[in-house]
Structure formats: C-alpha cells, structure tokens
Design a protein around this motif. Structure first.
Motif, PDB file in Angstrom:
ATOM      1  N   ALA A 155     -13.260   2.939 -16.213  1.00 38.70           N
ATOM      2  CA  ALA A 155     -12.723   3.390 -15.062  1.00 38.70           C
ATOM      3  C   ALA A 155     -11.424   2.989 -14.691  1.00 38.70           C
ATOM      4  O   ALA A 155     -11.104   1.807 -14.991  1.00 38.70           O
ATOM      5  N   VAL A 156     -10.528   3.851 -14.275  1.00 39.33           N
ATOM      6  CA  VAL A 156      -9.077   3.613 -14.041  1.00 39.33           C
ATOM      7  C   VAL A 156      -8.794   3.827 -12.585  1.00 39.33           C
ATOM      8  O   VAL A 156      -8.573   5.092 -12.360  1.00 39.33           O
ATOM      9  N   ILE A 157      -8.183   2.974 -11.596  1.00 42.93           N
ATOM     10  CA  ILE A 157      -7.997   3.406 -10.336  1.00 42.93           C
ATOM     11  C   ILE A 157      -6.615   3.097 -10.154  1.00 42.93           C
ATOM     12  O   ILE A 157      -6.212   1.746 -10.275  1.00 42.93           O
ATOM     13  N   LEU A 158      -5.642   3.951  -9.766  1.00 42.70           N
ATOM     14  CA  LEU A 158      -4.307   3.740  -9.253  1.00 42.70           C
ATOM     15  C   LEU A 158      -4.309   4.020  -7.949  1.00 42.70           C
ATOM     16  O   LEU A 158      -4.432   4.976  -7.527  1.00 42.70           O
ATOM     17  N   GLU A 159      -3.780   3.108  -7.134  1.00 40.29           N
ATOM     18  CA  GLU A 159      -3.981   2.959  -5.600  1.00 40.29           C
ATOM     19  C   GLU A 159      -2.583   2.260  -4.965  1.00 40.29           C
ATOM     20  O   GLU A 159      -2.118   1.542  -5.548  1.00 40.29           O
ATOM     21  N   PHE A 160      -2.445   2.633  -3.404  1.00 42.82           N
ATOM     22  CA  PHE A 160      -1.716   1.639  -2.907  1.00 42.82           C
ATOM     23  C   PHE A 160      -2.475   0.543  -1.983  1.00 42.82           C
ATOM     24  O   PHE A 160      -3.466   0.837  -1.393  1.00 42.82           O
ATOM     25  N   PRO A 161      -2.252  -0.609  -2.535  1.00 45.11           N
ATOM     26  CA  PRO A 161      -2.955  -1.828  -1.849  1.00 45.11           C
ATOM     27  C   PRO A 161      -2.186  -2.090  -0.506  1.00 45.11           C
ATOM     28  O   PRO A 161      -0.920  -1.709  -0.422  1.00 45.11           O
ATOM     29  N   PRO A 162      -2.707  -2.808   0.407  1.00 41.12           N
ATOM     30  CA  PRO A 162      -1.843  -3.107   1.718  1.00 41.12           C
ATOM     31  C   PRO A 162      -0.840  -4.004   1.120  1.00 41.12           C
ATOM     32  O   PRO A 162      -0.742  -4.651   0.215  1.00 41.12           O
ATOM     33  N   PRO A 163       0.340  -3.886   1.911  1.00 43.01           N
ATOM     34  CA  PRO A 163       1.521  -4.686   1.463  1.00 43.01           C
ATOM     35  C   PRO A 163       1.181  -6.232   1.619  1.00 43.01           C
ATOM     36  O   PRO A 163       0.542  -6.551   2.820  1.00 43.01           O
ATOM     37  N   ALA A 164       1.764  -6.797   0.805  1.00 51.40           N
ATOM     38  CA  ALA A 164       1.760  -8.301   0.710  1.00 51.40           C
ATOM     39  C   ALA A 164       2.309  -9.112   1.651  1.00 51.40           C
ATOM     40  O   ALA A 164       3.491  -8.352   2.115  1.00 51.40           O
ATOM     41  N   PRO A 165       1.868 -10.200   1.975  1.00 48.67           N
ATOM     42  CA  PRO A 165       2.871 -10.869   3.068  1.00 48.67           C
ATOM     43  C   PRO A 165       4.322 -11.259   2.515  1.00 48.67           C
ATOM     44  O   PRO A 165       4.398 -11.322   1.163  1.00 48.67           O
ATOM     45  N   GLY A 166       5.089 -11.523   3.387  1.00 44.58           N
ATOM     46  CA  GLY A 166       6.422 -11.854   2.927  1.00 44.58           C
ATOM     47  C   GLY A 166       7.617 -10.852   3.413  1.00 44.58           C
ATOM     48  O   GLY A 166       7.030  -9.632   4.024  1.00 44.58           O
ATOM     49  N   LEU A 167       8.608 -11.147   2.912  1.00 49.12           N
ATOM     50  CA  LEU A 167       9.858 -10.143   3.680  1.00 49.12           C
ATOM     51  C   LEU A 167       9.705  -8.761   2.977  1.00 49.12           C
ATOM     52  O   LEU A 167      10.051  -7.793   3.774  1.00 49.12           O
ATOM     53  N   PHE A 168       9.348  -8.576   1.492  1.00 48.81           N
ATOM     54  CA  PHE A 168       9.098  -6.998   1.176  1.00 48.81           C
ATOM     55  C   PHE A 168       8.122  -6.493   1.784  1.00 48.81           C
ATOM     56  O   PHE A 168       8.284  -5.224   2.245  1.00 48.81           O
ATOM     57  N   GLY A 169       6.781  -7.105   1.977  1.00 45.81           N
ATOM     58  CA  GLY A 169       5.982  -6.662   2.640  1.00 45.81           C
ATOM     59  C   GLY A 169       6.203  -6.164   4.136  1.00 45.81           C
ATOM     60  O   GLY A 169       5.664  -5.039   4.461  1.00 45.81           O
ATOM     61  N   LEU A 170       6.833  -6.885   4.881  1.00 41.24           N
ATOM     62  CA  LEU A 170       7.069  -6.536   6.155  1.00 41.24           C
ATOM     63  C   LEU A 170       8.180  -5.363   6.189  1.00 41.24           C
ATOM     64  O   LEU A 170       8.200  -4.396   6.874  1.00 41.24           O
ATOM     65  N   LEU A 171       9.160  -5.415   5.402  1.00 42.45           N
ATOM     66  CA  LEU A 171       9.861  -3.975   5.193  1.00 42.45           C
ATOM     67  C   LEU A 171       9.182  -2.853   4.854  1.00 42.45           C
ATOM     68  O   LEU A 171       9.384  -1.761   5.184  1.00 42.45           O
ATOM     69  N   PHE A 172       8.316  -3.116   3.722  1.00 47.40           N
ATOM     70  CA  PHE A 172       7.554  -1.931   3.308  1.00 47.40           C
ATOM     71  C   PHE A 172       6.551  -1.396   4.352  1.00 47.40           C
ATOM     72  O   PHE A 172       6.266  -0.049   4.799  1.00 47.40           O
ATOM     73  N   ARG A 173       6.144  -2.298   5.308  1.00 47.30           N
ATOM     74  CA  ARG A 173       5.164  -2.062   6.416  1.00 47.30           C
ATOM     75  C   ARG A 173       6.022  -1.113   7.465  1.00 47.30           C
ATOM     76  O   ARG A 173       5.478  -0.027   8.146  1.00 47.30           O
ATOM     77  N   PHE A 174       7.390  -1.768   7.495  1.00 43.99           N
ATOM     78  CA  PHE A 174       8.240  -0.901   8.601  1.00 43.99           C
ATOM     79  C   PHE A 174       8.444   0.582   7.992  1.00 43.99           C
ATOM     80  O   PHE A 174       8.344   1.489   8.876  1.00 43.99           O
ATOM     81  N   TYR A 175       8.616   0.754   6.837  1.00 42.69           N
ATOM     82  CA  TYR A 175       8.970   1.988   6.127  1.00 42.69           C
ATOM     83  C   TYR A 175       7.658   2.845   6.347  1.00 42.69           C
ATOM     84  O   TYR A 175       7.760   3.896   6.617  1.00 42.69           O
ATOM     85  N   PHE A 176       6.666   2.301   5.980  1.00 39.13           N
ATOM     86  CA  PHE A 176       5.279   3.161   6.018  1.00 39.13           C
ATOM     87  C   PHE A 176       5.078   3.344   7.272  1.00 39.13           C
ATOM     88  O   PHE A 176       4.476   4.543   7.870  1.00 39.13           O
ATOM     89  N   ARG A 177       5.130   2.825   8.383  1.00 41.04           N
ATOM     90  CA  ARG A 177       4.939   3.018   9.843  1.00 41.04           C
ATOM     91  C   ARG A 177       5.772   3.812  10.490  1.00 41.04           C
ATOM     92  O   ARG A 177       5.440   4.722  11.466  1.00 41.04           O
ATOM     93  N   GLN A 178       7.075   3.453  10.286  1.00 43.11           N
ATOM     94  CA  GLN A 178       8.223   4.059  10.949  1.00 43.11           C
ATOM     95  C   GLN A 178       8.863   5.305  10.382  1.00 43.11           C
ATOM     96  O   GLN A 178       9.369   6.304  11.025  1.00 43.11           O
ATOM     97  N   VAL A 179       9.106   5.022   9.242  1.00 40.47           N
ATOM     98  CA  VAL A 179      10.168   6.032   8.255  1.00 40.47           C
ATOM     99  C   VAL A 179       9.241   7.245   7.822  1.00 40.47           C
ATOM    100  O   VAL A 179       9.510   8.245   7.946  1.00 40.47           O
ATOM    101  N   LEU A 180       8.222   6.833   7.015  1.00 38.76           N
ATOM    102  CA  LEU A 180       7.320   7.780   6.243  1.00 38.76           C
ATOM    103  C   LEU A 180       6.873   8.881   7.096  1.00 38.76           C
ATOM    104  O   LEU A 180       6.795   9.909   6.842  1.00 38.76           O
TER     105      LEU A 180
END
Length: 239
Positions: A155-180
C-alpha cells in the motif's frame, strides 16, 4: 455550495465530501497545479516509483479523483492492470476523458474506499494519492486496503501531513489558512471546499501516527517527507 464537511477521523462526512468534490471537479486539476506551484507532479512521480518497485501486475488506486495517479501508474507500467476507484461520478468522468485522450487502458469505476467492491487478495498494490484524509474512518480504510491486497502486496499513501513546528511550518499554516482558501474560492467559486482543504490537513494524523495506524492494521511500514514536509509518502508492505 458554501457548506463544508467535518474534518478528521470517525466523522459522518461521506455524503458531504462527495457533494463537495462533485462541485469543484471541473476546476480541480487547475487548482492543484496553481496551489502547489506544480510540485504535486513530482510528489506523484516519487510515490509511483514506490508503488511499482515490485513490478506489480494488478494495481488499485482508491480515491482516484480525476485520475492523475492512476494514469501515471499506467504510463510507467503499461503491462499492469490499473483500476481507479472513486465515489464521485463527476471526477471519474474527467478521469475517463483524460484516459481516452492519452490512449491509456485504465479501468475507472465508482466505489467507496471504506467498502471496496473487490474480493480479498485482488491486487498487488493499492495506492491513495491525496484522498486518504477525506476518509470518514482511517482504520476502516486501511483495513480495506489490507483486505484487497494479496500476500506480499504493498500500500502506498501520498498525503499532506499537518505542518511541522518551526518557521516553515508557521509560514505554511499561514498560506493554508489565509491564502489558499482565497485563491481556491476565486478560481472554483466554492469557498467552502478550499476552507475544508487546510482544515482537513491540520486535523490529519502526523506521519508517525499514520505509520502507527498502518502498523496496527498489520503493515510493515516506513515513510518519508517531501518538500520540507509539505507532503509525505507512507509505504506499507503486507507480510
């Protein structure tokens, strides 16, 4: 449609997810390209490599959507039988058009990933690309993958995990919640769908927890993160 399904595991969301994806089907591929800056194609190629590592003869792609993953599997393994299954007819119609345009013989069938219409041990590989987090019951989905896999299958699953802690994770959360959601609403006309997307990612199990669910099902499991952890490939072998 502005309502959106609930997110996370053990949720009664099947009918709402089906209706939501039916409403965005015509714009789904364009939005995937725009919102991932085209990187989703490289993620799919990496996951297909894992799926084809044992030269399978029979492959099932569940939650196949508009068929990109199933078509990539067939392109790279032309002698394999490839079946794509999804419970959204509007998505499957687009997938059938793509398959015909590319002259690829892929069986595209309507089916529920939580109750697959195939006998035990029917496939050598089962894949799921960016659809697993929409399942109403993760354990049941994994159990169905296990059931239809032959001994030694993968079985192979390709998926989006929750953004990890740290600066990149914060930026990605902002993108996901505000921009996307704004881009998605503008292009698709469905604001609810592209609010659901980031919420479903944030509610999804982290990679180690998903690996644990796969191990609990019986899989021998490993995973790797892609593009700073934006995506993850989980591989489960049935022993």
């Amino acid at each position: 449609m502005t309502n959106r399904p609930p997110v996370g595991d053990r949720q009664d969301k099947g009918a709402q997810v089906q209706a939501m994806f039916a409403s965005i089907a015509p714009r789904y591929d364009l939005l995937n390209r725009v919102l991932s800056l085209g990187v989703d194609r490289s993620w799919r190629r990496a996951a297909v490599t894992e799926a084809l590592a044992k030269s399978p003869a029979r492959i099932l792609d569940v939650a196949t959507g508009t068929g990109d993953f199933a078509l990539e599997l067939k392109t790279r393994a032309p002698h394999a039988q490839v079946v794509g299954s999804d419970f959204v007819p509007e998505m499957l119609e687009i997938a059938r058009g793509k398959a015909a345009a590319r002259h690829l013989d892929v069986q595209l069938e309507q089916g529920d990933a939580l109750s697959l219409p195939y006998p035990d041990g029917s496939f050598d590989v089962v894949t799921c690309s960016f659809g697993f987090r929409n399942f109403a019951d993760y354990a049941r989905g994994l159990a169905e993958m296990w059931r239809v896999l032959a001994p030694g299958g993968r079985a192979v699953i390709l998926e989006f995990p929750p953004p990890a802690p740290g600066l990149f994770g914060l930026l990605f959360r902002f993108y996901f919640r505000q921009v996307l959601p704004r881009i998605g609403a503008l292009v698709s006309g469905n604001g609810g769908a592209y609010t659901y997307l980031p919420e479903s990612v944030l509610a999804f199990p982290d990679p180690e927890r998903l690996a644990g669910l796969m191990r609990a099902t019986g899989f021998r499991t490993r995973y790797r993160l892609l593009t700073f952890g934006i995506a993850a490939i989980h591989v489960g072998d049935k022993t």
